[in-house]
Design a protein around this motif. Structure first.
Motif, short mmCIF file in Angstrom:
data_model
loop_
_atom_site.label_atom_id
_atom_site.label_comp_id
_atom_site.label_asym_id
_atom_site.label_seq_id
_atom_site.Cartn_x
_atom_site.Cartn_y
_atom_site.Cartn_z
N GLU A 141 -1.87 39.16 15.26
CA GLU A 141 -2.40 40.49 15.57
C GLU A 141 -1.30 41.55 15.41
OE1 GLU A 141 -4.58 43.23 15.78
OE2 GLU A 141 -5.65 41.33 15.91
N TRP A 142 -1.59 42.61 14.68
CA TRP A 142 -0.59 43.68 14.45
C TRP A 142 -1.18 45.08 14.59
CZ3 TRP A 142 -1.69 47.04 10.39
CH2 TRP A 142 -2.68 46.59 9.48
N LYS A 143 -2.50 45.19 14.52
CA LYS A 143 -3.13 46.52 14.42
C LYS A 143 -2.90 47.39 15.65
CE LYS A 143 -6.50 44.88 11.10
NZ LYS A 143 -7.92 44.61 10.81
N HIS A 144 -2.67 46.76 16.81
CA HIS A 144 -2.46 47.52 18.05
C HIS A 144 -1.06 48.16 18.08
CE1 HIS A 144 -0.69 43.59 18.71
NE2 HIS A 144 -0.04 44.06 19.77
N LEU A 145 -0.21 47.83 17.11
CA LEU A 145 1.16 48.33 17.11
C LEU A 145 1.34 49.58 16.23
CD1 LEU A 145 2.98 44.87 16.80
CD2 LEU A 145 2.65 46.24 18.88
N VAL A 146 0.29 49.95 15.51
CA VAL A 146 0.36 51.12 14.63
C VAL A 146 -0.82 52.05 14.92
CG1 VAL A 146 1.50 49.77 12.80
CG2 VAL A 146 -0.97 50.11 12.71
N PRO A 147 -0.67 53.35 14.60
CA PRO A 147 -1.82 54.25 14.78
C PRO A 147 -3.02 53.78 13.95
CG PRO A 147 0.19 55.51 14.39
CD PRO A 147 0.52 54.07 14.12
N GLN A 148 -4.21 54.07 14.42
CA GLN A 148 -5.43 53.66 13.72
C GLN A 148 -5.44 54.16 12.27
OE1 GLN A 148 -7.70 51.48 14.42
NE2 GLN A 148 -8.84 51.91 12.53
N ALA A 149 -4.94 55.38 12.04
CA ALA A 149 -4.89 55.93 10.68
C ALA A 149 -4.06 55.04 9.76
CB ALA A 149 -4.32 57.35 10.70
N VAL A 150 -3.00 54.45 10.29
CA VAL A 150 -2.12 53.58 9.49
C VAL A 150 -2.81 52.25 9.18
CG1 VAL A 150 0.10 52.36 9.47
CG2 VAL A 150 -0.02 54.72 10.30
N VAL A 151 -3.55 51.72 10.14
CA VAL A 151 -4.35 50.51 9.89
C VAL A 151 -5.26 50.75 8.68
CG1 VAL A 151 -6.17 48.98 10.77
CG2 VAL A 151 -4.35 49.76 12.31
N GLU A 152 -5.95 51.90 8.69
CA GLU A 152 -6.90 52.21 7.62
C GLU A 152 -6.19 52.34 6.27
OE1 GLU A 152 -9.01 55.64 9.13
OE2 GLU A 152 -9.74 54.46 10.85
N ILE A 153 -5.02 52.98 6.26
CA ILE A 153 -4.28 53.14 5.00
C ILE A 153 -3.82 51.79 4.48
CG2 ILE A 153 -2.12 54.03 4.00
CD1 ILE A 153 -2.60 56.54 5.86
N ILE A 154 -3.26 50.95 5.35
CA ILE A 154 -2.80 49.63 4.92
C ILE A 154 -3.97 48.82 4.37
CG2 ILE A 154 -1.87 47.41 5.75
CD1 ILE A 154 0.03 49.05 7.57
N GLU A 155 -5.13 48.90 5.03
CA GLU A 155 -6.30 48.17 4.52
C GLU A 155 -6.77 48.73 3.18
OE1 GLU A 155 -8.90 48.12 7.95
OE2 GLU A 155 -7.99 46.22 8.65
N ASP A 156 -6.79 50.06 3.05
CA ASP A 156 -7.18 50.69 1.78
C ASP A 156 -6.28 50.26 0.63
OD1 ASP A 156 -9.27 52.11 2.79
OD2 ASP A 156 -8.29 54.07 2.73
N LEU A 157 -5.00 50.08 0.93
CA LEU A 157 -4.02 49.74 -0.11
C LEU A 157 -3.99 48.24 -0.39
CD1 LEU A 157 -0.98 51.75 1.32
CD2 LEU A 157 -2.34 52.36 -0.69
N ASP A 158 -4.80 47.47 0.37
CA ASP A 158 -4.70 46.01 0.31
C ASP A 158 -3.26 45.59 0.64
OD1 ASP A 158 -5.79 43.53 0.05
OD2 ASP A 158 -5.63 43.44 -2.13
N GLY A 159 -2.69 46.30 1.63
CA GLY A 159 -1.29 46.12 2.00
C GLY A 159 -0.97 44.76 2.59
N VAL A 160 -1.94 44.14 3.27
CA VAL A 160 -1.71 42.81 3.84
C VAL A 160 -1.46 41.82 2.71
CG1 VAL A 160 -2.81 40.90 5.09
CG2 VAL A 160 -3.01 43.26 5.96
N GLU A 161 -2.32 41.87 1.71
CA GLU A 161 -2.18 40.96 0.55
C GLU A 161 -0.87 41.24 -0.19
OE1 GLU A 161 -2.65 37.81 -1.39
OE2 GLU A 161 -3.96 38.31 0.30
N ARG A 162 -0.54 42.52 -0.35
CA ARG A 162 0.70 42.88 -1.05
C ARG A 162 1.91 42.31 -0.32
NH1 ARG A 162 2.63 49.03 -1.48
NH2 ARG A 162 0.60 49.22 -2.49
N LEU A 163 1.94 42.50 1.00
CA LEU A 163 3.08 42.03 1.78
C LEU A 163 3.21 40.52 1.70
CD1 LEU A 163 5.44 42.72 3.58
CD2 LEU A 163 3.87 42.94 5.50
N LYS A 164 2.09 39.82 1.75
CA LYS A 164 2.13 38.35 1.64
C LYS A 164 2.65 37.93 0.27
CE LYS A 164 -1.38 37.29 5.05
NZ LYS A 164 -2.72 36.72 5.31
N GLN A 165 2.19 38.62 -0.78
CA GLN A 165 2.61 38.26 -2.13
C GLN A 165 4.10 38.52 -2.35
OE1 GLN A 165 -0.02 40.26 -4.85
NE2 GLN A 165 -1.00 38.35 -5.44
#
Length: 172
Positions: A141-165
């Motif tokens: 779980e990480w979403k509670h550590l960032v502002p909601q707007a940042v969660v949305e941006i990271i999801e829009d960017l497919d940032g989770v997948e990018r970071l894993k790759q």
């Protein structure tokens, strides 16, 4: 009445609630805040997954609900500490005060004759970019550590997948 304009630098990989609380506390004492986005030339690597432009977006959206007048300015690394402060001054709107808890940053600005104040540290567990990136990669779980707007941006960017790759090949 002289406007007080302060400078605060971070990598914001990603922008999190610790940054948010420091910025809102600095903003109580100044009229405008210049936010330096450090290591602006880096992206798509385990320690720096997001581009400068993506980090600008995170800061803008995270601070949208505040009345903080701010400029988010990407600043590329310079491998020469002696000219780092003048590099920053050349890239940003003028400021007369710096907020930092980083010993090197404090030293370099003080040597340049610029007043440095230490913002209150956020002692909340997990409010660090390193810990947030670790949690994202580990599917914790990480979403509670960032502002909601940042969660949305990271999801829009497919940032989770990018970071894993980008972390797969790293031997950090």
């Amino acid at each position: 009445m002289h406007m007080r304009r302060a400078f605060y630098i971070g990598r914001f990989q990603p922008f999190h609630l610790g940054h948010y609380s420091v910025i809102t506390s600095i903003a109580r004492d100044v009229d405008e805040l210049v936010i330096g986005i450090g290591s602006a030339q880096k992206s798509h690597e385990p320690k720096n997954p997001f581009t400068a432009g993506e980090r600008v977006m995170m800061i803008r959206h995270a601070l949208k609900d505040t009345d903080i007048t701010h400029y988010a300015i990407p600043i590329e690394d310079l491998q020469r500490n002696a000219v780092w402060v003048s590099h920053i001054i050349s890239m940003t709107p003028p400021f007369d005060l710096v907020y930092s808890n980083n010993p090197l940053v404090i030293r370099l600005f003080e040597e340049a004759g610029i007043e440095v104040l230490q913002p209150p540290m956020y002692h909340r567990d997990g409010y660090s970019g390193r810990e947030i990136r670790r949690r994202i990669i580990a599917d914790e779980e990480w979403k509670h550590l960032v502002p909601q707007a940042v969660v949305e941006i990271i999801e829009d960017l497919d940032g989770v997948e990018r970071l894993k790759q980008v972390s797969k090949t790293d031997i950090d």
